[in-house]
Design a protein around this motif. Structure first.
Motif, PDB file in Angstrom:
ATOM      1  N   ASP A 267       0.807  -1.227   0.000  1.00 26.22           N
ATOM      2  CA  ASP A 267       0.000   0.000   0.000  1.00 26.22           C
ATOM      3  C   ASP A 267       0.837   1.273   0.000  1.00 26.22           C
ATOM      4  O   ASP A 267       0.631   2.176   0.828  1.00 26.22           O
ATOM      5  CB  ASP A 267      -0.939   0.010   1.219  1.00 26.22           C
ATOM      6  N   PRO A 268       1.789   1.387  -0.921  1.00 31.31           N
ATOM      7  CA  PRO A 268       2.538   2.649  -0.986  1.00 31.31           C
ATOM      8  C   PRO A 268       1.667   3.750  -1.588  1.00 31.31           C
ATOM      9  O   PRO A 268       0.669   3.481  -2.270  1.00 31.31           O
ATOM     10  CB  PRO A 268       3.709   2.303  -1.900  1.00 31.31           C
ATOM     11  N   GLU A 269       2.056   4.981  -1.353  1.00 27.45           N
ATOM     12  CA  GLU A 269       1.344   6.125  -1.920  1.00 27.45           C
ATOM     13  C   GLU A 269       2.152   6.660  -3.099  1.00 27.45           C
ATOM     14  O   GLU A 269       3.350   6.916  -2.971  1.00 27.45           O
ATOM     15  CB  GLU A 269       1.173   7.220  -0.864  1.00 27.45           C
ATOM     16  N   ILE A 270       1.491   6.808  -4.247  1.00 25.71           N
ATOM     17  CA  ILE A 270       2.173   7.291  -5.442  1.00 25.71           C
ATOM     18  C   ILE A 270       1.776   8.743  -5.679  1.00 25.71           C
ATOM     19  O   ILE A 270       0.592   9.060  -5.840  1.00 25.71           O
ATOM     20  CB  ILE A 270       1.831   6.427  -6.672  1.00 25.71           C
ATOM     21  N   VAL A 271       2.769   9.620  -5.664  1.00 23.21           N
ATOM     22  CA  VAL A 271       2.546  11.050  -5.854  1.00 23.21           C
ATOM     23  C   VAL A 271       3.475  11.537  -6.955  1.00 23.21           C
ATOM     24  O   VAL A 271       4.709  11.438  -6.826  1.00 23.21           O
ATOM     25  CB  VAL A 271       2.808  11.840  -4.550  1.00 23.21           C
ATOM     26  N   ASP A 272       2.895  12.048  -8.044  1.00 22.71           N
ATOM     27  CA  ASP A 272       3.675  12.571  -9.171  1.00 22.71           C
ATOM     28  C   ASP A 272       4.706  11.560  -9.667  1.00 22.71           C
ATOM     29  O   ASP A 272       5.862  11.910  -9.948  1.00 22.71           O
ATOM     30  CB  ASP A 272       4.374  13.881  -8.782  1.00 22.71           C
ATOM     31  N   GLY A 273       4.293  10.314  -9.743  1.00 21.66           N
ATOM     32  CA  GLY A 273       5.163   9.274 -10.271  1.00 21.66           C
ATOM     33  C   GLY A 273       6.185   8.735  -9.289  1.00 21.66           C
ATOM     34  O   GLY A 273       6.995   7.876  -9.653  1.00 21.66           O
ATOM     35  N   VAL A 274       6.167   9.212  -8.048  1.00 21.85           N
ATOM     36  CA  VAL A 274       7.098   8.739  -7.022  1.00 21.85           C
ATOM     37  C   VAL A 274       6.349   7.826  -6.056  1.00 21.85           C
ATOM     38  O   VAL A 274       5.295   8.197  -5.524  1.00 21.85           O
ATOM     39  CB  VAL A 274       7.733   9.909  -6.247  1.00 21.85           C
ATOM     40  N   THR A 275       6.876   6.625  -5.846  1.00 21.51           N
ATOM     41  CA  THR A 275       6.282   5.687  -4.897  1.00 21.51           C
ATOM     42  C   THR A 275       6.833   5.987  -3.507  1.00 21.51           C
ATOM     43  O   THR A 275       8.021   5.785  -3.236  1.00 21.51           O
ATOM     44  CB  THR A 275       6.616   4.236  -5.285  1.00 21.51           C
ATOM     45  N   TRP A 276       5.951   6.497  -2.642  1.00 19.62           N
ATOM     46  CA  TRP A 276       6.375   6.893  -1.301  1.00 19.62           C
ATOM     47  C   TRP A 276       6.078   5.779  -0.300  1.00 19.62           C
ATOM     48  O   TRP A 276       4.981   5.226  -0.263  1.00 19.62           O
ATOM     49  CB  TRP A 276       5.675   8.172  -0.861  1.00 19.62           C
ATOM     50  N   VAL A 277       7.087   5.466   0.503  1.00 20.87           N
ATOM     51  CA  VAL A 277       6.978   4.418   1.514  1.00 20.87           C
ATOM     52  C   VAL A 277       7.235   5.047   2.875  1.00 20.87           C
ATOM     53  O   VAL A 277       8.224   5.771   3.059  1.00 20.87           O
ATOM     54  CB  VAL A 277       7.993   3.287   1.260  1.00 20.87           C
ATOM     55  N   ALA A 278       6.333   4.781   3.813  1.00 19.56           N
ATOM     56  CA  ALA A 278       6.462   5.343   5.160  1.00 19.56           C
ATOM     57  C   ALA A 278       7.120   4.330   6.092  1.00 19.56           C
ATOM     58  O   ALA A 278       6.788   3.146   6.082  1.00 19.56           O
ATOM     59  CB  ALA A 278       5.098   5.744   5.705  1.00 19.56           C
ATOM     60  N   PHE A 279       8.062   4.808   6.891  1.00 18.17           N
ATOM     61  CA  PHE A 279       8.695   4.001   7.935  1.00 18.17           C
ATOM     62  C   PHE A 279       8.388   4.654   9.278  1.00 18.17           C
ATOM     63  O   PHE A 279       8.447   5.874   9.416  1.00 18.17           O
ATOM     64  CB  PHE A 279      10.218   3.952   7.752  1.00 18.17           C
ATOM     65  N   GLY A 280       8.087   3.838  10.275  1.00 25.36           N
ATOM     66  CA  GLY A 280       7.823   4.388  11.597  1.00 25.36           C
ATOM     67  C   GLY A 280       6.348   4.571  11.854  1.00 25.36           C
ATOM     68  O   GLY A 280       5.487   3.992  11.199  1.00 25.36           O
ATOM     69  N   ALA A 281       6.021   5.428  12.820  1.00 25.85           N
ATOM     70  CA  ALA A 281       4.639   5.588  13.267  1.00 25.85           C
ATOM     71  C   ALA A 281       3.730   6.096  12.167  1.00 25.85           C
ATOM     72  O   ALA A 281       2.544   5.780  12.131  1.00 25.85           O
ATOM     73  CB  ALA A 281       4.583   6.539  14.465  1.00 25.85           C
ATOM     74  N   SER A 282       4.288   6.898  11.251  1.00 25.80           N
ATOM     75  CA  SER A 282       3.434   7.442  10.199  1.00 25.80           C
ATOM     76  C   SER A 282       2.986   6.374   9.227  1.00 25.80           C
ATOM     77  O   SER A 282       2.092   6.587   8.430  1.00 25.80           O
ATOM     78  CB  SER A 282       4.178   8.541   9.427  1.00 25.80           C
ATOM     79  N   GLY A 283       3.692   5.182   9.280  1.00 28.76           N
ATOM     80  CA  GLY A 283       3.300   4.085   8.403  1.00 28.76           C
ATOM     81  C   GLY A 283       2.411   3.122   9.100  1.00 28.76           C
ATOM     82  O   GLY A 283       1.970   2.156   8.534  1.00 28.76           O
TER      83      GLY A 283
END
Length: 325
Positions: free
Chosen positions: A309-325
């Motif tokens: 479940d990564p978030e894709i923003v403007d073609g960038v796959t964003w991965v959260a580490f830590g509490a925000s994930g």
């Protein structure tokens, strides 16, 4: 020179020191009992010194000083053990009159006598002591420093492999290394011969973590070094390009990189919540150290990961580490 058999061992000299009615180490013993008592906190003023006659050199006085401090910033320690560092310093001066309240220049104390004083002061714990040698002490006479690490129950322990010996010496110089005191305990000697005289830092149970502001810097350092190492191992292959590794304050790190694949580039971003990552490492792995967290995250891009479940923003796959994930 005092009449002393040449084959007298440091242990035999220590026994002679303890039985000598003219040598009173009671102030040091009392202070050690106080600072090593369960629940006591080491303080800078918890030091004690005595001046005693040398047992091997004529007309020489030895100043024996003992103090205790918190070693947690010097290496990796079990956070549940409340480890304390006891330091013994020895400095010898000839018994010549002081000039304008200044002591005469110090003299070298034989190593055998140094170890004897350490054994007289520390008792059986001296088996775990290290002599800290600095480059400065090799070119001029300086105090001799010995270190022993003691846990809350009074048990001595060996030093971790990442111990900062130069900071523990207080003897100046730019480099330092430990010389292990040869133990009298045959079982400990057997162990040292087979496993070495330091404990691998990555095998320390319940390691402690640095304060958040230090943890953030340590994490970025470990993360960057790991990424650089992985890239170096790839040689001429250029599968990855890292555009950004940036620390925001003390609680967030952003990493952006591109993975160059045969069917086209893929861009990724890591949004790392440092407090959450630290808490996760403590809860799941019982290891809140920044160095291990940095290595773990730093190796992630190179392990062909699949992110949930990564978030894709403007073609960038964003991965959260830590509490925000």
């Amino acid at each position: 020179m005092r009449a002393m058999p040449a084959d007298r061992t440091p242990t035999e000299l220590a026994a002679s020191i303890r039985s000598d009615p003219g040598i009173d180490l009671t102030p040091i013993y009392s202070r050690l009992a106080s600072i090593l008592a369960p629940g006591s906190e080491p303080h800078a003023d918890q030091s004690r010194s005595v001046r005693v006659p040398s047992v091997e050199l004529d007309d020489v006085t030895v100043t024996v000083s003992v103090w205790c401090s918190d070693p947690s910033y010097l290496g990796t320690f079990d956070r549940t053990a409340d480890t304390k560092m006891v330091r013994v310093a020895l400095l010898a001066h000839p018994d010549t009159p002081e000039v304008e309240d200044t002591l005469p220049p110090p003299v070298d104390l034989p190593l055998r006598e140094q170890i004897a004083w350490v054994r007289a002061v520390l008792g059986d714990s001296a088996d775990y002591a290290y002599r800290v040698v600095t480059d400065a002490s090799m070119v001029r006479v300086r105090p001799s420093f010995f270190v022993v690490l003691v846990e809350s129950d009074g048990s001595p322990r060996l030093a971790p492999s990442d111990f900062a010996w130069l900071l523990a010496s207080s003897g100046g110089g730019r480099r330092a290394y430990p010389e292990k005191v040869v133990p009298d305990d045959p079982e400990l000697l057997w162990y040292l011969r087979r496993h070495g005289d330091l404990i691998r830092a990555d095998r320390v149970a319940h390691p402690q973590a640095s304060p958040p502001e230090v943890w953030a810097q340590e994490f970025v350092s470990s993360l960057t070094a790991t990424i650089a190492d992985e890239l170096g191992r790839m040689g001429a292959s250029r599968w990855f390009t890292f555009e950004e590794i940036r620390l925001h304050g003390i609680d967030r790190v952003i990493v952006r990189y591109t993975w160059h694949l045969v069917d086209g580039d893929k861009r990724f971003g890591f949004d790392i919540d440092l407090a959450g990552l630290r808490a996760y490492r403590l809860r799941v792995h019982d290891d809140p150290r920044a160095s291990t967290a940095g290595r773990r995250v730093g190796r992630t891009p190179f392990s062909q990961p699949t992110f949930r479940d990564p978030e894709i923003v403007d073609g960038v796959t964003w991965v959260a580490f830590g509490a925000s994930g």
